[in-house]
Design an enzyme around this catalytic site. Structure first.
Site, PDB file in Angstrom:
ATOM      1  N   LEU A 203     -34.060 -18.921   6.549  1.00  0.00           N
ATOM      2  CA  LEU A 203     -34.758 -17.732   7.038  1.00  0.00           C
ATOM      3  C   LEU A 203     -36.178 -18.116   7.409  1.00  0.00           C
ATOM      4  O   LEU A 203     -36.901 -18.639   6.567  1.00  0.00           O
ATOM      5  CB  LEU A 203     -34.788 -16.740   5.864  1.00  0.00           C
ATOM      6  CG  LEU A 203     -35.059 -15.275   6.078  1.00  0.00           C
ATOM      7  CD1 LEU A 203     -34.022 -14.655   6.987  1.00  0.00           C
ATOM      8  CD2 LEU A 203     -35.035 -14.564   4.708  1.00  0.00           C
ATOM      9  N   HIS A 204     -36.567 -17.899   8.656  1.00  0.00           N
ATOM     10  CA  HIS A 204     -37.964 -18.221   8.978  1.00  0.00           C
ATOM     11  C   HIS A 204     -38.525 -17.454  10.169  1.00  0.00           C
ATOM     12  O   HIS A 204     -39.708 -17.525  10.443  1.00  0.00           O
ATOM     13  CB  HIS A 204     -38.122 -19.715   9.253  1.00  0.00           C
ATOM     14  CG  HIS A 204     -37.581 -20.137  10.593  1.00  0.00           C
ATOM     15  ND1 HIS A 204     -36.245 -20.283  10.833  1.00  0.00           N
ATOM     16  CD2 HIS A 204     -38.207 -20.413  11.761  1.00  0.00           C
ATOM     17  CE1 HIS A 204     -36.068 -20.642  12.085  1.00  0.00           C
ATOM     18  NE2 HIS A 204     -37.234 -20.731  12.681  1.00  0.00           N
TER      19      HIS A 204
END
Ligand code: UD1
Length: 374
Positions: A203-204
């Site tokens: 997740l980024h």
């Protein structure tokens, strides 16, 4: 001929590695210099990838570092212009869609240096994504557009790009995967995980991690999933910072089914991805790698620039809604692996096609010879 091969951020390194290899083995006397912009700079985001993939030391490191989009793009343009003036390359090769990609393409093109874009033609249609702006602008000015699949060709043709600029060559990231998958599978799984019995999360994207409500919904869903299957979560530095800022870190770290680890190197991550039950992600490249590995990929985004992966069936778009994420994870838990056929040219030979076209090519038609700045 002299080529400058540009890499800047983590998702670039696996795309340039095979291109450099082919230049070295069959470049027919062409010179290929490696320029690292330094957009990603630390051991976990850059150094370990160079080592895992056997990429040589960059010939030039611009040391750009972090900053706002304009700071990063502007600083890279200024520094890369100087490299172009000093090295006078015939071609600049940029890959992917990060800020370094656009910055170096722009600086080169303004010096009338030819530009080739690897992974051209991907479109999410989402102008709130910085990467979409980078893709559109880079493709608009590049002389040669190397695409990964025919859906990308269609996007470019729809935008009015001359067919002669487009070459569908396959996927250099998959060249790298095919070369290293044996070594990756031999890596030990972290945290005592067992093959096929864990999920991976990455997740980024700013759209997922920069707003508390969205990040809380996603992390809530991940905590729920971790009560059914162990979850390993290599945390991007941006995400770690946001979890801490929003007061979400402690509850996440306390969740017994979640193993938070630092960003992993290429081999460790690929080895884990190849043996997991499912992956939940907002990455672009992972959607493609899971298509080749036949692993269910749950993409926590509203759109994708890689629709071929959904068409093939390994990837599903679920957005950011916790209920949709949980429903997709439940389906993936019951999913038994079938043999998915990846796109035709994702065969481990994309870089060979690219280098052949580049070294065969003289000055592109209609392009003035390099003159330097006016
Ligand atoms: C960039 C790319 C994105 C890609 C992602 C992969 C753009 C617009 N975005 O986003 O397309 O999917 O890389 O990671 O180019 N940081 C470190 N160490 C590093 C690099 C960054 O700690 O080596 C931290 C810094 O606090 C930085 C933050 O991570 O501010 C974000 O890095 P940045 O390069 O701005 O963007 P990414 O979110 O990584």
């Amino acid at each position: 001929m002299k080529f400058l091969i540009v890499s800047g951020a983590r998702p670039n390194f696996m795309k340039i590695a095979p291109i450099l290899d082919v230049f070295e083995s069959t470049g027919r006397g062409s010179e290929a210099l490696l320029v690292h912009t330094g957009q990603h700079y630390d051991e976990k985001m850059s150094g370990s990838f160079f080592r895992d993939l056997g990429i040589r030391e960059p010939d030039v490191n611009l040391g750009i570092g972090s900053g706002t989009h304009s700071q990063q793009t502007g600083r890279t343009m200024i520094a890369f212009e100087e490299v172009c003036l000093k090295e006078t390359p015939d071609w600049v090769v940029v890959v992917g869609d990060v800020n370094s990609t656009l910055a170096c393409a722009l600086a080169a093109k303004k010096l009338c240096v030819n530009v080739a874009h690897v992974e051209a033609g991907l479109r999410s249609g989402d102008m709130t994504m910085p990467e979409e702006i980078n893709r559109l602008c880079t493709d608009a000015i590049a002389d040669l557009l190397f695409t990964t699949d025919t859906m990308a060709d269609e996007n470019l043709l729809r935008e009015g790009v001359a067919p002669g600029r487009i070459h569908c060559v396959g996927n250099t990231m998959i060249d790298t995967l095919m070369k290293h998958i044996g070594r990756a599978r031999a890596m030990p799984l972290p945290c005592g995980l067992e093959e096929g019995r864990f999920a991976v999360v990455t997740l980024h994207r700013p759209a997922n991690v920069d707003h508390r409500e969205t990040l809380a919904a996603i992390t809530g869903a991940i905590r729920e999933i971790s009560r059914r299957i162990p979850v390993v979560f290599p945390v991007h530095p941006r995400t770690y910072g946001r979890l801490a800022d929003f007061g979400l870190l402690a509850e996440f770290e306390r969740e017994p089914g979640i193993r938070m680890v630092e960003p992993l190197g290429y081999l460790a991550f690929m080895g884990m991805m190849a043996r997991c039950k499912m992956i939940l992600t907002d990455s672009g490249g992972i959607q493609e790698e899971t298509t080749v590995l036949g692993i269910p990929c749950i993409t926590m985004r509203e759109n994708t620039e890689r629709p071929i992966t959904c068409r093939i069936g390994t990837n599903v778009l679920v957005g950011r809604d916790a209920v949709a994420i949980l429903a997709a994870a439940s389906r993936a838990l019951d999913w038994t692996r079938t043999n998915y056929a990846p796109p035709e040219l994702w065969d481990g030979h994309a870089a060979e096609r690219i280098v052949r076209i580049l070294v065969d090519r003289a000055q592109p038609e209609g392009t003035a010879p390099r003159t330097g700045p006016e």
